[in-house]
Write a protein that holds these residues in place. Sequence first.
Motif, mmCIF file in Angstrom:
data_model
loop_
_atom_site.group_PDB
_atom_site.id
_atom_site.type_symbol
_atom_site.label_atom_id
_atom_site.label_comp_id
_atom_site.label_asym_id
_atom_site.label_seq_id
_atom_site.Cartn_x
_atom_site.Cartn_y
_atom_site.Cartn_z
ATOM 1 N N LEU A 119 4.004 25.461 43.074
ATOM 2 C CA LEU A 119 4.949 24.517 42.491
ATOM 3 C C LEU A 119 6.270 24.648 43.224
ATOM 4 C CD1 LEU A 119 5.600 22.446 40.270
ATOM 5 C CD2 LEU A 119 6.356 24.361 38.862
ATOM 6 N N THR A 120 6.678 23.541 43.782
ATOM 7 C CA THR A 120 8.002 23.508 44.398
ATOM 8 C C THR A 120 8.949 22.901 43.381
ATOM 9 O OG1 THR A 120 7.086 23.287 46.619
ATOM 10 C CG2 THR A 120 9.388 22.629 46.313
ATOM 11 N N VAL A 121 9.979 23.636 43.085
ATOM 12 C CA VAL A 121 10.955 23.227 42.073
ATOM 13 C C VAL A 121 12.285 23.052 42.777
ATOM 14 C CG1 VAL A 121 12.110 23.874 39.933
ATOM 15 C CG2 VAL A 121 9.740 24.524 40.317
ATOM 16 N N GLY A 122 13.065 22.059 42.329
ATOM 17 C CA GLY A 122 14.363 21.854 42.957
ATOM 18 C C GLY A 122 15.234 20.897 42.190
ATOM 19 N N ILE A 138 18.630 27.582 48.661
ATOM 20 C CA ILE A 138 18.427 26.193 49.060
ATOM 21 C C ILE A 138 18.190 25.346 47.804
ATOM 22 C CG2 ILE A 138 17.597 26.685 51.387
ATOM 23 C CD1 ILE A 138 14.761 26.655 50.314
ATOM 24 N N ALA A 139 18.152 24.024 47.964
ATOM 25 C CA ALA A 139 18.022 23.126 46.809
ATOM 26 C C ALA A 139 16.627 23.156 46.200
ATOM 27 C CB ALA A 139 18.396 21.697 47.200
ATOM 28 N N GLN A 140 15.594 23.456 46.985
ATOM 29 C CA GLN A 140 14.231 23.491 46.477
ATOM 30 C C GLN A 140 13.541 24.751 46.976
ATOM 31 O OE1 GLN A 140 12.161 19.933 47.594
ATOM 32 N NE2 GLN A 140 13.380 18.649 46.233
ATOM 33 N N THR A 141 12.643 25.284 46.150
ATOM 34 C CA THR A 141 11.906 26.485 46.543
ATOM 35 C C THR A 141 10.579 26.528 45.795
ATOM 36 O OG1 THR A 141 12.084 28.878 46.866
ATOM 37 C CG2 THR A 141 12.934 28.000 44.790
ATOM 38 N N SER A 142 9.609 27.252 46.346
ATOM 39 C CA SER A 142 8.330 27.487 45.668
ATOM 40 C C SER A 142 8.470 28.741 44.829
ATOM 41 C CB SER A 142 7.208 27.674 46.692
ATOM 42 O OG SER A 142 6.975 26.459 47.367
ATOM 43 N N LEU A 143 7.918 28.661 43.625
ATOM 44 C CA LEU A 143 8.096 29.771 42.695
ATOM 45 C C LEU A 143 6.752 30.287 42.195
ATOM 46 C CD1 LEU A 143 10.991 28.255 40.580
ATOM 47 C CD2 LEU A 143 11.183 30.065 42.299
ATOM 48 N N PRO A 144 6.630 31.599 42.033
ATOM 49 C CA PRO A 144 5.428 32.176 41.439
ATOM 50 C C PRO A 144 5.501 32.068 39.909
ATOM 51 C CG PRO A 144 6.962 33.902 41.998
ATOM 52 C CD PRO A 144 7.569 32.615 42.473
ATOM 53 N N ALA A 145 4.509 32.605 39.244
ATOM 54 C CA ALA A 145 4.494 32.617 37.783
ATOM 55 C C ALA A 145 5.678 33.419 37.260
ATOM 56 C CB ALA A 145 3.183 33.216 37.276
ATOM 57 N N ASN A 164 9.960 28.028 33.045
ATOM 58 C CA ASN A 164 8.922 29.037 32.892
ATOM 59 C C ASN A 164 7.645 28.452 33.480
ATOM 60 O OD1 ASN A 164 7.529 31.291 32.195
ATOM 61 N ND2 ASN A 164 7.722 31.017 29.985
ATOM 62 N N ILE A 165 7.079 29.156 34.458
ATOM 63 C CA ILE A 165 5.861 28.694 35.140
ATOM 64 C C ILE A 165 4.730 29.658 34.803
ATOM 65 C CG2 ILE A 165 4.794 28.210 37.352
ATOM 66 C CD1 ILE A 165 7.684 27.772 38.425
ATOM 67 N N ASN A 166 3.631 29.105 34.295
ATOM 68 C CA ASN A 166 2.437 29.894 33.985
ATOM 69 C C ASN A 166 1.287 29.397 34.859
ATOM 70 O OD1 ASN A 166 3.450 31.502 31.718
ATOM 71 N ND2 ASN A 166 3.669 29.511 30.725
ATOM 72 N N TYR A 167 0.402 30.294 35.219
ATOM 73 C CA TYR A 167 -0.814 29.945 35.950
ATOM 74 C C TYR A 167 -2.012 30.356 35.119
ATOM 75 C CZ TYR A 167 1.950 28.972 40.118
ATOM 76 O OH TYR A 167 2.828 28.437 41.007
#
Length: 169
Positions: A119-122, A138-145, A164-167
Amino acid sequence: LFRSVTQAGTYNVDVNLGGCGIQDTIEVNYTQLAPLELGPDMTICENDDVTFDVSVPGASYLWQDGSITPTFTTNAAGQYYVDLTSDNCISTDTINIQITPLADVDLGSDTTLCDGLSLTVGTSVAADNYLWSNGATIAQTSLPAGEHFLELTLNGCTATDTININYKP
């Protein structure tokens, strides 16, 4: 007849009227005004507080809202003033406060993704600085759980949002 005086000292007056005279003396002393400085007009960030402290031993205080404490805290735009009374002398100071609104940062709703997807969030807000919980700037980044935040600084003011990111397998 009046006489203005601008220095401390003893002043005498003699009055003669129709052969009758009278004399009087007055002692003039000056009291140093208590120091009072709210500072220059200022701009603060939305939701930030500013506290003024004009404490002088033995003084009394009157703020624009009628409060009588030596300190005053606000987070609203407006004109603020205080009258400080010490040794029967009044000092007054005024300050104008303006508010800089915070940037509208919205990382979206919490989400759950299938394992293996990223998931790229920004944000689309053009800011002076970005700081993600993963250290990215930076304005956007990929995030882990996990729970993550973005602190975005624009015009000296910092706004924050979390996601909050869940997998799931």
